[in-house]
Design a protein around this motif. Sequence first.
Motif, PDB file in Angstrom:
ATOM      1  N   ILE A  50       1.906   5.163   1.268  1.00  0.00           N
ATOM      2  CA  ILE A  50       2.047   4.858  -0.144  1.00  0.00           C
ATOM      3  C   ILE A  50       2.701   6.044  -0.830  1.00  0.00           C
ATOM      4  CG2 ILE A  50      -0.290   5.694  -0.671  1.00  0.00           C
ATOM      5  CD1 ILE A  50      -0.453   3.358  -2.740  1.00  0.00           C
ATOM      6  N   GLY A  54       2.305   5.447  -6.202  1.00  0.00           N
ATOM      7  CA  GLY A  54       1.605   4.225  -5.812  1.00  0.00           C
ATOM      8  C   GLY A  54       2.441   2.971  -5.922  1.00  0.00           C
ATOM      9  N   THR A  57       4.951   0.977  -1.102  1.00  0.00           N
ATOM     10  CA  THR A  57       4.117   1.014   0.094  1.00  0.00           C
ATOM     11  C   THR A  57       4.924   0.552   1.306  1.00  0.00           C
ATOM     12  OG1 THR A  57       3.304  -1.230  -0.295  1.00  0.00           O
ATOM     13  CG2 THR A  57       1.973   0.567  -1.166  1.00  0.00           C
ATOM     14  N   SER A  68      -4.059  -3.192   3.613  1.00  0.00           N
ATOM     15  CA  SER A  68      -3.501  -2.862   2.308  1.00  0.00           C
ATOM     16  C   SER A  68      -3.871  -1.418   1.961  1.00  0.00           C
ATOM     17  CB  SER A  68      -4.054  -3.808   1.253  1.00  0.00           C
ATOM     18  OG  SER A  68      -3.598  -3.443  -0.031  1.00  0.00           O
ATOM     19  N   SER A  70      -3.881   1.679  -0.925  1.00  0.00           N
ATOM     20  CA  SER A  70      -3.872   1.932  -2.364  1.00  0.00           C
ATOM     21  C   SER A  70      -4.320   3.367  -2.601  1.00  0.00           C
ATOM     22  CB  SER A  70      -4.775   0.942  -3.101  1.00  0.00           C
ATOM     23  OG  SER A  70      -6.126   1.102  -2.688  1.00  0.00           O
ATOM     24  N   ASP A  72      -5.852   6.225  -5.846  1.00  0.00           N
ATOM     25  CA  ASP A  72      -6.325   6.531  -7.197  1.00  0.00           C
ATOM     26  C   ASP A  72      -6.077   8.017  -7.397  1.00  0.00           C
ATOM     27  OD1 ASP A  72      -7.778   7.192  -9.478  1.00  0.00           O
ATOM     28  OD2 ASP A  72      -9.305   5.683  -9.084  1.00  0.00           O
TER      29      ASP A  72
END
Length: 123
Positions: A50, A54, A57, A68, A70, A72
């Motif tokens: 990623i 963000g 990907t 998947s 992700s 933060d």
Amino acid sequence: QVQLVESGGGLVQAGGSLRLSCAASGPFSNYAMGWFRQPPGNEREFVAAISASGRSTSYADSLKGRFSISRDNAKKTVYLHMNNLKPEDTAVYFCAKGRVPIVQLTTSAYDSWGQGTQVTVSS
């Protein structure tokens, strides 16, 4: 220098799900992050990556639709959501920090690695 700590691995039955987390201390938001895995007796292989923002990907072809990634940036954490797990997903999973903000697919593009977390999928 950044330190990465993975968590969330474990034993799961085929068809189950897991979410891996990788918490970083040090520089994080300006760099791409990746997940790799190393099955027993095999070399480390790319799973997902990623970009720093963000917004971009990339996934290993065989994992698209099931995994998947992700992140933060406020929590300095990257996640790997794994669904419909199969016995062949059994491996040690590593997160890694990239050298640049854009998505990278090769191990040489990453300069910091976690210690790994074991994922075992039973049939």
